[in-house]
Write an enzyme that holds these catalytic residues in place. Structure first.
Site, PDB file in Angstrom:
ATOM      1  N   GLU A  68     -65.575  -9.354 -72.158  1.00 34.95           N
ATOM      2  CA  GLU A  68     -64.769 -10.401 -72.802  1.00 34.95           C
ATOM      3  C   GLU A  68     -64.745 -11.684 -71.985  1.00 34.95           C
ATOM      4  OE1 GLU A  68     -60.615  -9.471 -73.353  1.00 34.95           O
ATOM      5  OE2 GLU A  68     -60.254 -11.340 -74.432  1.00 34.95           O
ATOM      6  N   ASP A  88     -63.408  -4.761 -72.270  1.00 32.06           N
ATOM      7  CA  ASP A  88     -62.218  -5.608 -72.318  1.00 32.06           C
ATOM      8  C   ASP A  88     -61.386  -5.236 -71.095  1.00 32.06           C
ATOM      9  OD1 ASP A  88     -59.840  -6.493 -74.950  1.00 32.06           O
ATOM     10  OD2 ASP A  88     -59.877  -6.970 -72.810  1.00 32.06           O
ATOM     11  N   ILE A  90     -58.602  -6.381 -69.697  1.00 37.27           N
ATOM     12  CA  ILE A  90     -57.175  -6.202 -69.998  1.00 37.27           C
ATOM     13  C   ILE A  90     -57.011  -6.458 -71.487  1.00 37.27           C
ATOM     14  CG2 ILE A  90     -54.826  -7.041 -69.689  1.00 37.27           C
ATOM     15  CD1 ILE A  90     -55.381  -7.773 -66.881  1.00 37.27           C
ATOM     16  N   ASP A  91     -56.789  -5.399 -72.232  1.00 34.32           N
ATOM     17  CA  ASP A  91     -56.501  -5.570 -73.665  1.00 34.32           C
ATOM     18  C   ASP A  91     -54.972  -5.569 -73.783  1.00 34.32           C
ATOM     19  OD1 ASP A  91     -57.372  -5.865 -76.363  1.00 34.32           O
ATOM     20  OD2 ASP A  91     -56.538  -3.890 -76.733  1.00 34.32           O
ATOM     21  N   THR A  93     -53.350  -8.928 -72.982  1.00 34.36           N
ATOM     22  CA  THR A  93     -53.027  -9.895 -71.918  1.00 34.36           C
ATOM     23  C   THR A  93     -51.676 -10.557 -72.145  1.00 34.36           C
ATOM     24  OG1 THR A  93     -55.368 -10.317 -71.485  1.00 34.36           O
ATOM     25  CG2 THR A  93     -53.814 -11.983 -70.718  1.00 34.36           C
ATOM     26  N   ASP A 223     -62.436  -5.509 -78.201  1.00 37.75           N
ATOM     27  CA  ASP A 223     -61.080  -5.007 -78.485  1.00 37.75           C
ATOM     28  C   ASP A 223     -61.102  -3.615 -79.097  1.00 37.75           C
ATOM     29  OD1 ASP A 223     -60.250  -8.317 -79.557  1.00 37.75           O
ATOM     30  OD2 ASP A 223     -59.514  -7.330 -77.738  1.00 37.75           O
TER      31      ASP A 223
HETATM   32  O1  LIG Z   1     -57.110 -10.865 -75.562  1.00 35.98           O
HETATM   33  P1  LIG Z   1     -56.809  -9.405 -75.385  1.00 35.98           P
HETATM   34  O2  LIG Z   1     -57.906  -8.700 -74.617  1.00 35.98           O
HETATM   35  O3  LIG Z   1     -55.461  -9.166 -74.854  1.00 35.98           O
HETATM   36  O4  LIG Z   1     -56.944  -8.737 -76.843  1.00 35.98           O
HETATM   37  C1  LIG Z   1     -56.030  -8.990 -77.909  1.00 35.98           C
HETATM   38  C2  LIG Z   1     -56.599 -10.055 -78.824  1.00 35.98           C
HETATM   39  O5  LIG Z   1     -56.696 -11.265 -78.095  1.00 35.98           O
HETATM   40  C3  LIG Z   1     -55.723 -10.244 -80.056  1.00 35.98           C
HETATM   41  O6  LIG Z   1     -56.396 -11.086 -80.962  1.00 35.98           O
HETATM   42  C4  LIG Z   1     -55.480  -8.969 -80.791  1.00 35.98           C
HETATM   43  O7  LIG Z   1     -54.594  -9.185 -81.830  1.00 35.98           O
HETATM   44  C5  LIG Z   1     -54.960  -7.887 -79.888  1.00 35.98           C
HETATM   45  O8  LIG Z   1     -53.676  -8.198 -79.443  1.00 35.98           O
HETATM   46  C6  LIG Z   1     -55.887  -7.717 -78.696  1.00 35.98           C
HETATM   47  O9  LIG Z   1     -55.375  -6.722 -77.867  1.00 35.98           O
HETATM   48 MG   LIG Z   2     -58.602  -7.409 -76.169  1.00 36.94          MG
HETATM   49 MG   LIG Z   3     -58.785  -8.773 -72.908  1.00 32.82          MG
END
Ligand SMILES: O=P(O)(O)O[C@H]1[C@H](O)[C@@H](O)[C@H](O)[C@H](O)[C@@H]1O
Ligand SMILES: [Mg+2]
Ligand SMILES: [Mg+2]
Length: 290
Positions: A68, A88, A90-91, A93, A223
């Site tokens: 990412e 990813d 940190i999913d 963030t 994601d």
């Molecule tokens: O940017 P990170 O890695 O935190 O991923 C999130 C996405 O940005 C959001 O669109 C999506 O809706 C989710 O929240 C997703 O986890």
């Molecule tokens: Mg993510």
């Molecule tokens: Mg992320």
């Protein structure tokens, strides 16, 4: 058929090691915006991704990566037949910055463009979701099963607890589409709607049977690539929001306990235009989801 178990085990071990960096991080104040006010990145996202990629590259020098934060820094996104790690770091963030306790590392592994395994490590909960193609899905070593093949769809949807996601975009078209989608789904009526703020962990709830369905429009391949195979190996169904075959680059997904539930959701939700992950400069115009 090649056996990728060594890669899976290595992926699990480095996800757990790298999570120490994220959980211990104190630099949430170094927050930057990406495509919208809800699309954030911190130095920790970047550090965790660098740790993961350098460890994997050291062990498997021929493998390729789609990360990412590497893509956000300008690296070209291209999925080839080569063994590829889709990461990813940190999913969730936004959750990380706000100390909302749902933050995950998501790692998928593809060969010949087919996902061989997926790992979602929900760091704060210490919940390790993983699945290997043909090998089933697991949570902390225990087998996972989606909520099963439903019979009467009208009964199911009126009893369904489904998960949607935070609406990342602040674009009028996206916002009105997504809010009317949620309204239509609530009118099934469903038992409830939940969103944890991490697409990967949200989608894994379908694999546990804790949610009957999940859908998202506008997310990225990193994601949901790992959680897609986890849902499939738990006996669930993953498809595009128009009912066609799932395509991790399309930025649209429905995950559900059964095809009947997935089809029912596909009938009522509408998509808004957004660029594919592997499409350069598509100029779709919908801000916040480009
Ligand atoms: O940017 P990170 O890695 O935190 O991923 C999130 C996405 O940005 C959001 O669109 C999506 O809706 C989710 O929240 C997703 O986890
Ligand atoms: Mg993510
Ligand atoms: Mg992320």
């Amino acid at each position: 058929m090649a056996d990728w178990t060594d890669c899976l085990n290595f992926g699990i071990s480095i996800a757990k090691q790298a999570s120490e960096v994220g959980v211990m991080a104190t630099n949430e104040n170094a927050v930057k915006l990406k495509s919208s006010p809800a699309d954030l990145v911190t130095e920790t996202d970047q550090r965790v991704e660098k740790i993961l990629i350098s460890a994997i590259r050291n062990r498997y020098p021929q493998h390729r990566f789609i990360g990412e934060e590497s893509v956000a820094a300008g690296e070209h996104l291209e999925l080839t037949d080569s063994p590829t790690w889709i990461i990813d770091p940190i999913d969730g963030t936004v959750n990380f910055v706000h100390r909302f306790p749902f933050v995950a590392i998501s790692i998928a592994f593809t060969v010949n463009r087919q996902t061989q395994f997926g790992i979602v490590y929900s760091c704060v909960e210490d919940k390790l979701f993983y699945a290997q193609r043909g090998g089933g899905a697991f949570l902390n070593g225990e087998p996972l099963h989606a909520s099963g093949q439903q019979g009467d769809i009208t009964r199911v949807t009126s009893h369904m607890c489904y998960i949607t996601h935070d609406i990342m975009s602040r674009d009028d078209v996206a916002l009105s589409t997504m809010t009317s989608n949620i309204r239509r789904l609530l009118q099934f009526p469903v038992h409830g709607v939940r969103a944890l703020g991490t697409a990967a962990v949200d989608m894994c709830q379908v694999a546990t049977g804790g949610a009957d369905a999940y859908y998202h429009i506008g997310m990225h391949c990193w994601d949901i690539a790992a959680s897609a195979i986890i849902v499939q190996e738990a006996g669930g169904v993953v498809m595009d929001t128009d009912g066609s075959e799932f395509d991790m680059m399309s930025r649209r997904v429905i995950a559900a306990s059964s095809a009947a539930v997935a089809d029912r959701i596909a009938q009522v939700i509408q998509a808004f235009p957004c660029c594919r992950d592997d499409e350069d400069n598509c100029g779709c115009g919908a801000t916040g989801v480009n």
